[in-house]
Design an enzyme around this catalytic site. Structure first.
Site, PDB file in Angstrom:
ATOM      1  CB  THR A  14      -0.914   0.031   1.242  1.00 46.81           C
ATOM      2  OG1 THR A  14      -0.090  -0.216   2.398  1.00 46.81           O
ATOM      3  CG2 THR A  14      -1.995  -1.027   1.158  1.00 46.81           C
ATOM      4  CB  SER A  43      -3.211  -1.717   4.580  1.00 40.02           C
ATOM      5  OG  SER A  43      -2.539  -0.496   4.597  1.00 40.02           O
ATOM      6  NE  ARG A 102      19.211   0.061   0.555  1.00 42.84           N
ATOM      7  CZ  ARG A 102      18.615   1.223   0.758  1.00 42.84           C
ATOM      8  NH1 ARG A 102      19.250   2.201   1.382  1.00 42.84           N
ATOM      9  NH2 ARG A 102      17.386   1.408   0.324  1.00 42.84           N
ATOM     10  CB  CYS A 133      16.223   6.390  -4.567  1.00 40.75           C
ATOM     11  SG  CYS A 133      16.040   7.187  -2.971  1.00 40.75           S
ATOM     12  CD  GLN A 160      18.085  12.333  -1.818  1.00 36.33           C
ATOM     13  OE1 GLN A 160      19.248  12.280  -1.477  1.00 36.33           O
ATOM     14  NE2 GLN A 160      17.191  11.457  -1.371  1.00 36.33           N
ATOM     15  CB  SER A 163       7.728  10.735  -4.173  1.00 35.46           C
ATOM     16  OG  SER A 163       8.884  10.915  -4.962  1.00 35.46           O
ATOM     17  CE  LYS A 217      19.975   5.753   4.068  1.00 36.90           C
ATOM     18  NZ  LYS A 217      18.552   6.013   3.779  1.00 36.90           N
ATOM     19  CG  HIS A 246      15.898  11.421  -5.783  1.00 36.46           C
ATOM     20  ND1 HIS A 246      14.704  11.927  -5.307  1.00 36.46           N
ATOM     21  CD2 HIS A 246      16.257  10.443  -4.915  1.00 36.46           C
ATOM     22  CE1 HIS A 246      14.362  11.279  -4.196  1.00 36.46           C
ATOM     23  NE2 HIS A 246      15.283  10.364  -3.949  1.00 36.46           N
ATOM     24  CG  ASN A 319      12.036   9.626  -6.172  1.00 40.48           C
ATOM     25  OD1 ASN A 319      11.544  10.283  -7.102  1.00 40.48           O
ATOM     26  ND2 ASN A 319      11.455   9.529  -4.998  1.00 40.48           N
TER      27      ASN A 319
HETATM   28  O1  25A Z   1      14.593   1.448   4.914  1.00 40.99           O
HETATM   29  P1  25A Z   1      13.931   2.455   5.754  1.00 40.99           P
HETATM   30  O2  25A Z   1      14.730   3.695   5.903  1.00 40.99           O
HETATM   31  O3  25A Z   1      13.460   1.936   7.061  1.00 40.99           O
HETATM   32  O4  25A Z   1      12.574   2.969   5.039  1.00 40.99           O
HETATM   33  C1  25A Z   1      12.068   2.486   3.874  1.00 40.99           C
HETATM   34  C2  25A Z   1      10.714   3.108   3.666  1.00 40.99           C
HETATM   35  O5  25A Z   1      10.931   4.321   2.950  1.00 40.99           O
HETATM   36  C3  25A Z   1       9.982   4.448   1.932  1.00 40.99           C
HETATM   37  C4  25A Z   1       9.035   3.284   1.935  1.00 40.99           C
HETATM   38  O6  25A Z   1       7.814   3.725   2.553  1.00 40.99           O
HETATM   39  C5  25A Z   1       9.755   2.286   2.813  1.00 40.99           C
HETATM   40  O7  25A Z   1       8.824   1.605   3.630  1.00 40.99           O
HETATM   41  N1  25A Z   1      10.635   4.652   0.649  1.00 40.99           N
HETATM   42  C6  25A Z   1      10.251   5.525  -0.304  1.00 40.99           C
HETATM   43  N2  25A Z   1      11.076   5.540  -1.332  1.00 40.99           N
HETATM   44  C7  25A Z   1      12.017   4.643  -1.076  1.00 40.99           C
HETATM   45  C8  25A Z   1      13.166   4.171  -1.781  1.00 40.99           C
HETATM   46  N3  25A Z   1      13.518   4.653  -2.979  1.00 40.99           N
HETATM   47  C9  25A Z   1      11.730   4.069   0.177  1.00 40.99           C
HETATM   48  N4  25A Z   1      12.490   3.127   0.680  1.00 40.99           N
HETATM   49  C10 25A Z   1      13.542   2.718   0.003  1.00 40.99           C
HETATM   50  N5  25A Z   1      13.877   3.209  -1.215  1.00 40.99           N
HETATM   51  P2  25A Z   1       6.402   3.793   1.795  1.00 40.99           P
HETATM   52  O8  25A Z   1       5.639   4.898   2.369  1.00 40.99           O
HETATM   53  O9  25A Z   1       6.574   3.712   0.337  1.00 40.99           O
HETATM   54  O10 25A Z   1       5.696   2.407   2.237  1.00 40.99           O
HETATM   55  C11 25A Z   1       5.498   1.961   3.493  1.00 40.99           C
HETATM   56  C12 25A Z   1       4.767   0.609   3.317  1.00 40.99           C
HETATM   57  O11 25A Z   1       5.195  -0.257   4.330  1.00 40.99           O
HETATM   58  C13 25A Z   1       4.023  -0.817   4.955  1.00 40.99           C
HETATM   59  N6  25A Z   1       4.292  -1.187   6.322  1.00 40.99           N
HETATM   60  C14 25A Z   1       4.741  -0.424   7.320  1.00 40.99           C
HETATM   61  N7  25A Z   1       4.892  -1.128   8.442  1.00 40.99           N
HETATM   62  C15 25A Z   1       4.516  -2.389   8.164  1.00 40.99           C
HETATM   63  C16 25A Z   1       4.132  -2.426   6.807  1.00 40.99           C
HETATM   64  N8  25A Z   1       3.688  -3.536   6.244  1.00 40.99           N
HETATM   65  C17 25A Z   1       3.643  -4.656   7.006  1.00 40.99           C
HETATM   66  N9  25A Z   1       3.991  -4.703   8.284  1.00 40.99           N
HETATM   67  C18 25A Z   1       4.426  -3.593   8.915  1.00 40.99           C
HETATM   68  N10 25A Z   1       4.772  -3.653  10.203  1.00 40.99           N
HETATM   69  C19 25A Z   1       3.008   0.270   4.845  1.00 40.99           C
HETATM   70  O12 25A Z   1       1.711  -0.216   4.941  1.00 40.99           O
HETATM   71  C20 25A Z   1       3.294   0.786   3.450  1.00 40.99           C
HETATM   72  O13 25A Z   1       2.649  -0.023   2.503  1.00 40.99           O
HETATM   73  P3  25A Z   1       0.695   0.349   6.066  1.00 40.99           P
HETATM   74  O14 25A Z   1      -0.423  -0.634   6.070  1.00 40.99           O
HETATM   75  O15 25A Z   1       1.440   0.597   7.339  1.00 40.99           O
HETATM   76  O16 25A Z   1       0.195   1.730   5.589  1.00 40.99           O
HETATM   77  C21 25A Z   1      -0.666   1.795   4.525  1.00 40.99           C
HETATM   78  C22 25A Z   1      -1.278   3.189   4.434  1.00 40.99           C
HETATM   79  O17 25A Z   1      -1.520   3.742   5.746  1.00 40.99           O
HETATM   80  C23 25A Z   1      -0.919   5.037   5.880  1.00 40.99           C
HETATM   81  N11 25A Z   1      -0.290   5.086   7.230  1.00 40.99           N
HETATM   82  C24 25A Z   1       0.962   4.768   7.521  1.00 40.99           C
HETATM   83  N12 25A Z   1       1.198   4.951   8.820  1.00 40.99           N
HETATM   84  C25 25A Z   1       0.052   5.393   9.370  1.00 40.99           C
HETATM   85  C26 25A Z   1      -0.916   5.461   8.354  1.00 40.99           C
HETATM   86  N13 25A Z   1      -2.180   5.862   8.602  1.00 40.99           N
HETATM   87  C27 25A Z   1      -2.500   6.187   9.844  1.00 40.99           C
HETATM   88  N14 25A Z   1      -1.626   6.146  10.869  1.00 40.99           N
HETATM   89  C28 25A Z   1      -0.349   5.746  10.674  1.00 40.99           C
HETATM   90  N15 25A Z   1       0.523   5.691  11.698  1.00 40.99           N
HETATM   91  C29 25A Z   1       0.069   5.141   4.784  1.00 40.99           C
HETATM   92  O18 25A Z   1       0.068   6.453   4.260  1.00 40.99           O
HETATM   93  C30 25A Z   1      -0.359   4.155   3.730  1.00 40.99           C
HETATM   94  O19 25A Z   1      -1.124   4.784   2.719  1.00 40.99           O
HETATM   95  O1  L14 Z   2      16.163   3.804   0.571  1.00 42.01           O
HETATM   96  O2  L14 Z   2      13.717  10.088   0.664  1.00 42.01           O
HETATM   97  O3  L14 Z   2      17.285   4.201   2.320  1.00 42.01           O
HETATM   98  O4  L14 Z   2      13.156   9.985   2.756  1.00 42.01           O
HETATM   99  C1  L14 Z   2      15.248   6.197   3.028  1.00 42.01           C
HETATM  100  C2  L14 Z   2      14.794   7.654   3.029  1.00 42.01           C
HETATM  101  C3  L14 Z   2      14.890   6.138   0.549  1.00 42.01           C
HETATM  102  C4  L14 Z   2      14.455   7.542   0.532  1.00 42.01           C
HETATM  103  C5  L14 Z   2      16.393   4.488   1.541  1.00 42.01           C
HETATM  104  C6  L14 Z   2      13.649   9.477   1.751  1.00 42.01           C
HETATM  105  C7  L14 Z   2      15.617   5.730   1.702  1.00 42.01           C
HETATM  106  C8  L14 Z   2      14.183   8.106   1.822  1.00 42.01           C
END
Ligand code: 25A
Ligand code: L14
Length: 340
Positions: A14, A43, A102, A133, A160, A163, A217, A246, A319
């Site tokens: 999602t 979700s 990584r 990214c 950057q 998104s 990174k 980006h 990105n």
């Molecule tokens: O590696 P890092 O640094 O730890 O972080 C990586 C994160 O950075 C984002 C991406 O987040 C990733 O999770 N990212 C973006 N670009 C990136 C890139 N180039 C990148 N990372 C790497 N490279 P994202 O926002 O794209 O997606 C997050 C997804 O993860 C799901 N998720 C979170 N915790 C989870 C989980 N799924 C399973 N188990 C868990 N414990 C998350 O799903 C989302 O799909 P979700 O169900 O938590 O949320 C779905 C919708 O709900 C909204 N939402 C989020 N938090 C809350 C919320 N609504 C209300 N309250 C909240 N607290 C979200 O907006 C979403 O629409």
């Molecule tokens: O992939 O733009 O390590 O906030 C964590 C932070 C990706 C992008 C990663 C951001 C990222 C991100």
């Protein structure tokens, strides 16, 4: 020969990246036999479309991976740390987009245009890491230069898009911009300062050395992917009020003599790169052109006249696509074709 079909799971389906992973699987006609869309409990109840069908989002649990061949993870570092080993134990290969795995020496860190051979290393832990990214787009452009001229040192500044932080950050830039032009108040919820009409020299957490995690990174991942620890890398990563794409100003110093003409010719023949470099016609890479497609755009290729062997470049990519989802799906394609 009949095509190999695989059972796929998307963890974090999602999110901004997870959603693009689903679109990439469709667009690239990935050989999906079945697909599971996983996210947090929050979700559950939502439905997402895959190849025209509405599919329910399921909660990611310890049992999610039975019978799954390939899992694409983009649910954040903590989720990957906990669930990627469980998925691997269940016999599934994980392509993980978080920063969690990584730099693990037993986990390959792969950009298909650069080091596809490294994928073979997945067998140790059952995990392949997708780089950051900003690193991906930089090494797509710099690997050919490294192979031809031997890179000594890289100095990079990034611009950057929001998104990268996810959907909520896209909303924050939109809401703040609308509030500002209507003379209304706004809140800073995702970033510590206003991002609308501003530049924040701060991406991910600050480290003890004064650099951000995002900057480190770029340093460490670049060396791992290019398989050369002698390369010096220093980075300043900046968040700008751009939705998608980006941009990076990159200065490279090489061991061998290098010219702008030779680099332009080399990059014109390099995989995953499109040279956009006709400054007299106002043609140079733009985030608005990079967004929505998969190539890394390179332009403003100029000699660095302040050193013996130096070159300057402007590198731009989507990105969410090449910086995350497309790269992960490309890795999965090679995995299926050559290893499963
Ligand atoms: O590696 P890092 O640094 O730890 O972080 C990586 C994160 O950075 C984002 C991406 O987040 C990733 O999770 N990212 C973006 N670009 C990136 C890139 N180039 C990148 N990372 C790497 N490279 P994202 O926002 O794209 O997606 C997050 C997804 O993860 C799901 N998720 C979170 N915790 C989870 C989980 N799924 C399973 N188990 C868990 N414990 C998350 O799903 C989302 O799909 P979700 O169900 O938590 O949320 C779905 C919708 O709900 C909204 N939402 C989020 N938090 C809350 C919320 N609504 C209300 N309250 C909240 N607290 C979200 O907006 C979403 O629409
Ligand atoms: O992939 O733009 O390590 O906030 C964590 C932070 C990706 C992008 C990663 C951001 C990222 C991100």
């Amino acid at each position: 020969m009949t095509e190999k079909m695989v059972n796929v799971a998307v963890a974090g389906a999602t999110g901004a990246v997870g959603n693009q992973m689903i679109r990439c699987l469709e667009e690239r006609n990935f050989p999906v036999r079945s697909i599971k869309l996983l996210a947090s409990k929050r979700s559950v109840g939502r439905e997402l479309r895959f190849r025209g069908d509405l599919m329910p989002v399921e909660e990611l649990t310890d049992e999610s991976f039975a019978g799954v061949d390939v899992a694409l993870f983009s649910a954040g570092g903590d989720t990957s740390l906990r669930f990627a080993p469980l998925a691997a134990q269940a016999g599934c290969v994980v392509v993980d987009n978080s920063s969690a795995w990584r730099m693990d020496t037993q986990v390959p860190l792969v950009v298909p245009e650069v080091n596809p051979h490294a994928i073979a290393g997945y067998k140790v832990k059952g995990i392949i890491a997708n780089p950051n990214c900003s690193t991906i787009q930089m090494v797509v452009a710099l690997n050919p230069i490294h192979r031809a001229f031997g890179i000594k040192r890289i100095v990079v500044s990034t611009y950057q898009a929001v998104s990268g932080t996810g959907k909520k950050a896209v909303d924050e830039l939109f809401d703040q911009t609308r509030a500002m032009i209507n003379f209304l108040g706004y809140e800073n919820k995702i970033y510590p300062h206003r991002i609308a009409f501003n530049c924040l020299p701060h991406i991910d957490r600050f480290q003890e050395n004064g650099y951000t995690k995002e900057e480190m990174k770029m340093v460490n991942e670049t060396r791992k992917i290019l398989e050369d620890d002698r390369i010096g890398v220093t980075a300043t990563t900046v968040r700008v009020p751009v939705f998608f794409g980006h941009s990076e100003a990159v200065n490279v110093e090489t061991r061998e003599k290098i010219t702008a003409v030779a680099v332009r010719k080399l990059l014109e023949e390099s995989p995953g790169v499109e040279v956009v470099d006709e400054p007299t016609k106002n043609r140079y890479p733009l985030a608005t052109d990079a967004a929505g497609q998969d190539l890394t755009l390179v332009g403003r290729i100029r000699q660095d006249e302040s050193v013996q062997n130096g070159i300057n470049l402007w590198i731009v990519a989507d990105n969410i696509r090449k910086g995350a989802a497309t790269n992960a799906v490309q890795i999965a394609e090679i995995l299926v074709k050559d290893y499963l």
